[in-house]
Design a protein around this motif. Sequence first.
Motif, short mmCIF file in Angstrom:
data_model
loop_
_atom_site.label_atom_id
_atom_site.label_comp_id
_atom_site.label_asym_id
_atom_site.label_seq_id
_atom_site.Cartn_x
_atom_site.Cartn_y
_atom_site.Cartn_z
N ALA A 95 17.52 63.95 42.06
CA ALA A 95 18.18 63.20 42.45
C ALA A 95 18.21 61.97 41.91
N SER A 135 6.44 64.93 53.75
CA SER A 135 7.13 64.10 52.58
C SER A 135 7.91 64.66 51.38
N GLU A 136 8.53 64.52 50.37
CA GLU A 136 9.77 64.83 49.49
C GLU A 136 8.62 65.66 49.24
N ILE A 137 9.61 67.10 48.64
CA ILE A 137 9.13 67.72 47.04
C ILE A 137 9.31 67.10 45.73
N PRO A 138 8.88 66.57 44.90
CA PRO A 138 8.86 66.13 43.85
C PRO A 138 10.03 66.49 42.83
N GLU A 139 10.16 67.83 42.88
CA GLU A 139 11.46 68.20 42.58
C GLU A 139 12.86 67.65 42.51
N GLU A 140 12.33 67.57 44.16
CA GLU A 140 13.86 66.43 44.46
C GLU A 140 13.82 64.97 44.37
N THR A 141 13.27 64.81 44.12
CA THR A 141 13.19 63.20 43.72
C THR A 141 13.78 63.70 42.08
#
Length: 83
Positions: free
Chosen positions: A11, A2-8
């Motif tokens: 973006a 899963s993606e890291i929330p900070e990366e989301t």
Amino acid sequence: MSEIPEETQAAALRAVVAAAAARDEAQEFLAQRVAELQTAAVAAAEVGAARTRIRELAKVSSKTLYTWLQDAGLDVRPQQSRR
């Protein structure tokens, strides 16, 4: 994985920055076109074109046109109050 929330979030924030930059560019473009229109409208009035015709062709309100003309130092009659 899963993606890291900070990366989301990063973006999403980059998308906000890109949209704001595009908006700023569009506003600058529009401001330049309005300045060109104002210059052309004033020039037309200076050579004697009918102000109503200038307003119609420029697709601006009377208030806008007369503000431009007044700012350029041309004579403008005071607006009559409507009853």
